[in-house]
Motif scaffolding. Structure first.
Motif, short mmCIF file in Angstrom:
data_model
loop_
_atom_site.label_atom_id
_atom_site.label_comp_id
_atom_site.label_asym_id
_atom_site.label_seq_id
_atom_site.Cartn_x
_atom_site.Cartn_y
_atom_site.Cartn_z
N LEU A 162 62.91 44.18 81.40
CA LEU A 162 61.87 44.60 82.31
C LEU A 162 61.95 44.43 83.74
CD1 LEU A 162 59.03 45.96 82.17
CD2 LEU A 162 58.07 43.57 81.82
N VAL A 163 62.07 43.34 84.26
CA VAL A 163 62.21 43.07 85.63
C VAL A 163 63.20 43.79 86.43
CG1 VAL A 163 62.03 41.40 87.62
CG2 VAL A 163 61.10 40.87 85.22
N SER A 164 64.38 43.90 85.63
CA SER A 164 65.42 44.62 86.48
C SER A 164 65.33 46.11 86.38
CB SER A 164 66.92 44.44 85.49
OG SER A 164 67.17 43.22 85.56
N LEU A 165 64.65 46.80 85.40
CA LEU A 165 64.18 48.05 85.40
C LEU A 165 63.13 48.33 86.58
CD1 LEU A 165 63.99 48.95 81.70
CD2 LEU A 165 65.59 50.17 83.17
N LEU A 166 62.14 47.56 86.64
CA LEU A 166 61.09 47.53 87.49
C LEU A 166 61.73 47.38 89.09
CD1 LEU A 166 58.15 45.39 86.23
CD2 LEU A 166 58.59 47.97 86.15
N TYR A 167 62.81 46.45 89.35
CA TYR A 167 63.40 46.56 90.47
C TYR A 167 64.36 47.91 90.64
CZ TYR A 167 66.48 44.74 94.28
OH TYR A 167 67.25 44.51 95.50
N ASP A 168 64.98 48.46 89.89
CA ASP A 168 65.62 49.56 90.00
C ASP A 168 64.80 50.97 90.32
OD1 ASP A 168 67.97 48.58 89.83
OD2 ASP A 168 68.09 48.73 87.50
N SER A 169 63.55 50.66 89.65
CA SER A 169 62.44 51.86 89.87
C SER A 169 62.05 51.92 91.37
CB SER A 169 61.22 51.69 89.05
OG SER A 169 60.49 50.67 89.61
N VAL A 170 62.30 51.04 92.20
CA VAL A 170 61.94 51.02 93.75
C VAL A 170 63.07 51.35 94.36
CG1 VAL A 170 59.87 49.54 93.11
CG2 VAL A 170 62.00 48.61 93.83
N SER A 171 64.26 51.50 93.83
CA SER A 171 65.40 51.80 94.39
C SER A 171 65.80 53.28 94.15
CB SER A 171 66.65 50.82 94.52
OG SER A 171 66.67 51.10 92.88
N PRO A 172 66.76 53.99 95.00
CA PRO A 172 67.33 55.18 94.79
C PRO A 172 68.15 55.18 93.43
CG PRO A 172 67.62 54.73 97.14
CD PRO A 172 67.33 53.23 96.54
N ARG A 173 68.75 54.28 93.12
CA ARG A 173 69.63 54.22 91.97
C ARG A 173 68.79 54.40 90.51
NH1 ARG A 173 70.45 49.51 94.42
NH2 ARG A 173 69.34 47.74 93.53
N ARG A 174 69.41 55.05 89.72
CA ARG A 174 68.70 54.96 88.37
C ARG A 174 68.73 53.90 87.51
NH1 ARG A 174 67.08 59.68 85.89
NH2 ARG A 174 66.66 59.88 83.80
N TYR A 175 69.97 53.28 87.39
CA TYR A 175 70.03 51.98 86.67
C TYR A 175 70.91 51.28 87.42
CZ TYR A 175 67.84 54.65 82.78
OH TYR A 175 66.94 55.52 82.32
#
Length: 423
Positions: free
Chosen positions: A190-203
């Motif tokens: 969850l936290v890794s996905l949230l961190y990715d959501s505020v960055s340009p990369r998808r995953y």
């Protein structure tokens, strides 16, 4: 002459730029304070099993709590409704614990640690986008480090033996016994996905690593509950991405709250699994008793009826839920039955109120669709796994879901996008 000299004078030399300090170049040193606080508040279970480290971490938790309270008073950070309800939720356990002579110290320590974690999240969410991104990065990296170390312990056979009155023994790793190891997997994703959501990369690599380590440890430890949870998370993640529309669907946070409660009622109360005995045996190698869980639930009902409103308090009587085997199993192996036992109906209602408010914060905000899907999928998985497990005692990891959801819009940059996508 003076004006000509001034006109053709040589430009000033650029100021000498100081080389970056070690603290700015080294990741752990740059975020040392935040990393230390998260490490103390979300310590591995192995720390509690160490006679030297456990009291030191408890003292450090009190210090972190004091500092966070002072910072909140100085900055006057507004508290979310989730915070207020959570405080009342923890207070609901205090009267029965005092009345029945339960473990008041354990209640106090757990309350301070969990409230401190929520204070930390609310404080960081109010500072600015850099602080929010830093918080998600530190928590994600800390949980990933736990998973890496834990998997290395599994591979090398390094563990302690967890026993209870000499009747129960199984390997305990950094994150605890095998059913406790999986607690970390879903929140790390969850936290890794949230961190990715505020960055340009998808995953990003954090998400990929969390999913890979999670799958490896679920398979290695053969945890059927976590396997079911992983399947549910995948279905709900896909559903939330496809149905990123009306919030009144099962693929919303509030929809998952209702769905999880309904599943608990059908399995624990109505015993709907009796109609799928053959399928349970073929798919998961489980009987309709779910490895004896139904016996524990049957034993719990008359005990809960003795004090349904306020419960019996924290750690009032070990081994109360399994007939003829005192000390073997001290918990009801169901989230809601355990809450009823510890804090009565009052604790259950406040727990549901907290989940509902946190769910509303995600559903009615402008969070990124990827962040929304991450919340929905992990929340759905752990809501169903609550049928046979308890997820509110271990490192406060389950509470990361409502705690982060309470500030979802700020943490994932929804406020900076002007509330686009808000419902």
């Amino acid at each position: 002459m003076s004006s000509t000299a001034e006109t053709f004078s040589a430009p000033p030399l650029p100021a000498r730029v100081a080389p970056p300090r070690l603290a700015d170049r080294c990741y752990p040193l740059r975020y040392l304070g935040l990393l230390t606080a998260c490490l103390i508040l979300m310590k591995p279970i192995l720390v509690d099993q160490d006679a030297l480290l456990a009291p030191m971490v408890k003292a450090a938790t009190a210090a972190v709590f004091t500092v966070l309270c002072l910072m909140h008073l100085a900055r006057r950070v507004p508290l979310s409704p989730v915070f207020l309800v959570f405080v009342f939720y923890r207070l609901a356990f205090l009267p029965p614990t005092l009345y029945h002579g339960g473990d008041i110290l354990n209640w106090g320590y757990a309350s301070v640690a969990q409230v401190s974690l929520l204070l930390l999240i609310e404080l960081q969410a109010d500072v600015g986008p850099d602080a929010r991104r830093r918080l998600l990065r530190v928590i994600a990296d800390l949980l990933l480090a736990y998973l890496v170390i834990n998997y290395l312990m599994i591979l090398t056979g390094t563990h302690r033996t967890f026993t209870m009155d000499g009747q129960f023994a199984q390997p305990s790793y950094l994150l605890g016994i095998r059913t406790r190891v999986t607690d970390c997997i879903f929140t790390a994703a969850l936290v890794s996905l949230l961190y990715d959501s505020v960055s340009p990369r998808r995953y990003g690599w954090r998400t990929i690593l969390a999913l890979a380590l999670g799958a490896l440890q679920i398979i290695s430890l053969q945890v059927a509950t976590a396997a079911v949870g992983a399947g549910i998370a995948a279905v709900f993640y896909f559903g939330a991405r496809v149905r990123d529309g009306p919030i009144r669907t099962v693929f919303s946070m509030r929809g998952v709250t209702v769905f999880g409660l309904l599943v608990n009622l059908l399995v624990v109360g109505a015993r709907v699994q009796l109609y799928f005995t053959t399928a349970l045996g073929h798919l998961f190698g489980k009987s309709a008793s779910l490895t004896g869980r139904t016996d524990l639930w049957d034993a719990a009902y008359p005990i809960l009826a003795e004090s349904p409103l306020l419960g019996h308090g924290i750690n009032y009587e070990f081994g109360a839920f399994i007939p003829g085997a005192n000390g073997l199993t001290w918990q009801a192996h169901n989230q809601y039955l355990q809450l009823m036992y510890d804090g009565g109906l009052a604790a259950v209602l406040l727990f549901l109120a907290m989940l509902w408010l946190a769910s509303s914060s995600v559903d009615c905000s402008g969070v990124d669709p990827r962040a929304r899907a991450a919340f929905v999928s992990v929340y759905a998985a752990m809501s169903v796994m609550m049928v046979t497990e308890i997820y509110t005692y271990n490192m406060a990891l389950f509470y990361l879901i409502p705690f982060l959801a309470a500030r979802a819009e700020q943490l994932t940059g929804g406020a900076e996008r002007g509330g686009k996508g808000a419902r």
